[in-house]
Design an enzyme around this catalytic site. Structure first.
Site, short mmCIF file in Angstrom:
data_model
loop_
_atom_site.label_atom_id
_atom_site.label_comp_id
_atom_site.label_asym_id
_atom_site.label_seq_id
_atom_site.Cartn_x
_atom_site.Cartn_y
_atom_site.Cartn_z
N VAL B 14 1.98 -11.76 26.98
CA VAL B 14 3.07 -11.54 27.93
C VAL B 14 3.21 -10.06 28.26
O VAL B 14 3.34 -9.67 29.43
CB VAL B 14 4.40 -12.11 27.39
CG1 VAL B 14 5.52 -11.84 28.37
CG2 VAL B 14 4.27 -13.61 27.14
N ARG B 45 0.46 -3.01 17.41
CA ARG B 45 -0.13 -2.82 16.08
C ARG B 45 -1.33 -1.90 16.12
O ARG B 45 -1.49 -1.02 15.30
CB ARG B 45 -0.53 -4.18 15.50
CG ARG B 45 0.53 -4.69 14.54
CD ARG B 45 0.20 -6.09 14.05
NE ARG B 45 1.37 -6.94 14.31
CZ ARG B 45 1.32 -8.25 14.48
NH1 ARG B 45 0.17 -8.89 14.44
NH2 ARG B 45 2.42 -8.93 14.68
N ILE B 137 10.22 -20.05 35.63
CA ILE B 137 11.25 -20.74 36.41
C ILE B 137 12.59 -20.04 36.17
O ILE B 137 13.03 -19.94 35.04
CB ILE B 137 11.39 -22.22 35.97
CG1 ILE B 137 10.01 -22.89 35.85
CG2 ILE B 137 12.29 -22.97 36.92
CD1 ILE B 137 10.08 -24.28 35.21
N LYS B 206 14.71 -23.42 22.58
CA LYS B 206 15.09 -23.32 24.00
C LYS B 206 16.36 -24.13 24.27
O LYS B 206 17.19 -23.75 25.10
CB LYS B 206 13.93 -23.78 24.87
CG LYS B 206 12.73 -22.82 24.77
CD LYS B 206 11.44 -23.43 25.30
CE LYS B 206 10.30 -22.43 25.25
NZ LYS B 206 8.99 -23.06 25.51
#
Lengths: 433, 433
Positions: B14, B45, B137, B206
């Site tokens: 991401v 890292r 979304i 979620k």
């Protein structure tokens, strides 16, 4: 706790929904946002009709909407009058007087969107119009904020509930256009004079708004190609079904790598495998493709008192947040990254074509030669068996080609004596990945 | 032109998508918003892995994410590290230091959402987590802003792409769970250790976030009933198909008139006529019903580098707008209108039940009596013909009943000697109007 005074111009279907739900869910909205909203005044043609919608002991009623623009107790003007001249003046005066404005008026936006958003930006005041497209579906917010990182590659929308109701009825029950329209009128999904909806003008207004938010400029409405649903023939619904498609009125906005934008509204063959094909009755849905997010889809009720009120109230809350923070939200500001409009005749699509063809060997060869001469590929040919007579329906599915070339090919075929009248040509949208 | 410094903690799938798209669409984003974004520092890292993702001559690289929280050139911290302890500390310190924070970390939110949103509200700093649910979304924005006028009556979500890919594969190709999982792993839709996804925990995280935004309080994650997809039997997919349903892993949040909220995750029979049934592959979709707007649906990619980056960048822009205006956006603030959790055993649903029943007259009567004794109606009984043996599958569709009663009825039946093992019970969601 900050309190914001609201002035509503127009207490019809949408205005009464806004007034009702602002009161009904007042505690919830306040707990969520920290803001309190009080309707201070309402303008309507006949103040007697406000009875039962607002409390006349608390809400000043007037027949002159301009009084709202000059009322210092009002921070947010909600324009739900309809028409364009009076709303335009009201919005201009309200913004000049430092008020935020919320409207659902797509006809006004299609005509004066550029001017009014510029005025709002100039006065640094919020100007919300979420309810102008797809009613309760927060799709303008998605374009403006949720998908802000994206080049919007395409928008394909079912944005007119009247048309979608009629098209769904015809497809599902085999009813005629006239009967489906009458049914829609009976149920309140269509006006007594349905022209604005069935001829595609309402969808065109919304297309202008969608394109402005996606691409940063207001396309003059006369440059949006519009074709309505009133002239569709019932046999094309039957052939669509046979071929695995559903006919929908689709508002399209597409951008091209050179910065050109195409925007048009027309009946379109949508493949049944795509979600848009299953959007029925008066529901709206928009498939939006961004270069970062990929494919998205937004679905819900595009009209009606409550769904539209949901969007208007969301704009009221956003306006309050912006007034509270002393800044106007980013309005999908105009910019110059896109600014060219692709003429309709240059837009490309595959087509469904139906001809009344002479039932004689050689007819198909004659027709195919004309398409070949225009560099248009034919991917399928289909001839229903049960049509006796000299002329029989001939269905062709053409590969992607410019609209102009398809039109020219059909004009060429019309002069060869092998067809019995003008061809029917309907766009296909394959939603290729 | 305001410029905002960005610090990204974590440059994995991401993080690299955010860095790439912030640069790729920089001009578009700036024209739309009036803001410029500069990545000032990144923590990872192994700084060698930043090569090709960010420009090391402009972006400070560090292995210590806490350096970002103390870097005065950074206004917005983007937390994409994974895990919970280090991200939590980073977010706390960043908010205390006056920075806005954006995260995609649903596990962290499910554990510390209440604490972190309260801290953000205390410091009046934006805290965005759009990317934590349903990737690209913009559904949290819809809940928080677009649907702010609504009591949210229900949310039914397909929010885990791994599970949806596996379930779609089984339903469409008849493949086994193991083969579908292996395929998902090969395509990058499932982790080497898929537990978090296939056992429903990711969907549960979620669900906690969705419930918090819809209802103003953070449900402790251990109070969300979770059932994954790993133990589904292939015959239930076949029976689902026969009955007109598709099995989906559904995250449910429902509110009740008394203010109680139910929240759970389990495989669910979804009727094929509902759009959720046609959401396939790794796509996500959420059907949200509000008391004002009615039914809405939001669809798109729930994971992946670019779709998730689309949501993270939207949060970055919103954070910048809030920092610019000096106010924090309404965060779906906690409130007390809802605060009761309905225990899972009291939640109501119709059920699909499969028993291995003794193939002898009287068996159905015996079983039906137990359901009757628990006041559970049976709407259909279905016995496939092609299963020779002493015990044959018996499918019952039960009317809406509390989970506890269904469980007790099945326990009662288990002791009567007419079934050959524990029953399979799967919820049905009919999406009644």
């Amino acid at each position: 706790m900050e309190t914001f005074g609201i002035g509503i111009a127009g207490l019809g279907v949408v205005g009464s929904g806004v007034a009702k739900n602002l009161v009904k869910n007042a505690e919830l909205i306040t707990q969520r946002t920290g803001f309190k909203f009080e309707i201070k005044a309402a303008a309507l043609r006949d103040p007697a009709l406000a009875h039962g919608i607002v409390d006349p002991s608390k809400v000043k009623l007037t027949t002159n909407s301009m009084e709202l623009a000059n009322d210092p107790s009002i921070h947010i003007i909600v324009e739900l009058m309809g028409g364009t001249d009076a709303p335009r003046t009201l919005i201009q005066e309200s913004l000049k007087n430092g008020k935020a404005v919320v409207t659902a008026n797509k006809a006004l936006l299609a005509e004066c969107g550029e001017e009014l958003t510029a005025l709002a930006a100039h006065h640094r005041k919020p100007f919300g119009f979420e309810a102008s497209v797809a009613g309760g579906i927060p799709v303008l917010k998605a374009l403006r904020e949720g998908l802000v990182a994206n080049n919007i590659l395409s928008i394909h929308g079912i944005v007119n509930g009247t048309c979608n109701y009629i098209l769904s009825q015809i497809a599902q029950t085999g009813s005629t256009y006239g009967a489906a329209l009458a049914e829609a009128q009976k149920l309140g999904f269509a006006e007594a004079d349905p022209t604005l909806d069935v001829e595609g003008f309402d969808a065109m207004h919304k297309t202008v708004v969608l394109a402005a938010l996606a691409h940063g400029f207001w396309i003059p409405q006369e440059m949006v190609h519009v074709q309505g649903i009133s002239k569709l023939a019932s046999e094309d619904f039957a052939f669509a079904k046979m071929l695995g498609y559903t006919i929908k009125l689709i508002a399209t906005v597409k951008s091209h790598p050179d910065g050109a934008v195409e925007a048009h509204v027309q009946p379109t063959f949508v493949p049944n495998r795509h979600v848009l094909a299953s959007v029925s009755s008066s529901f709206n849905a928009l498939a939006i493709k961004g270069d970062v997010v990929g494919e998205t889809l937004f679905y819900g009720r595009g009209a009606g008192s409550d769904p539209t009120a949901s969007a208007v109230i969301a704009d009221i809350v956003d306006a309050a947040a912006a007034l509270s923070g002393g800044h106007a939200p980013h309005l999908g500001a105009t910019h110059s990254l896109y600014a060219k409009i692709k003429p309709y005749e240059e837009t490309m699509a595959p087509y469904y074509i139906r001809l009344g063809a002479l039932d004689k060997p050689g007819t198909l060869a004659t027709i195919a030669q004309v398409f070949a001469a225009h560099q248009i590929g034919i991917s399928s040919v289909f001839q229903p068996k049960d049509h006796p007579g000299d002329f029989v329906p001939l269905i062709l599915l053409c590969d992607t080609a410019p609209e102009r070339d398809v039109r020219l090919a059909l004009a060429g075929i019309a002069g060869l004596g092998v067809v019995n009248g003008p061809a029917t040509a309907i766009r296909l949208e394959e939603f290729a990945p």
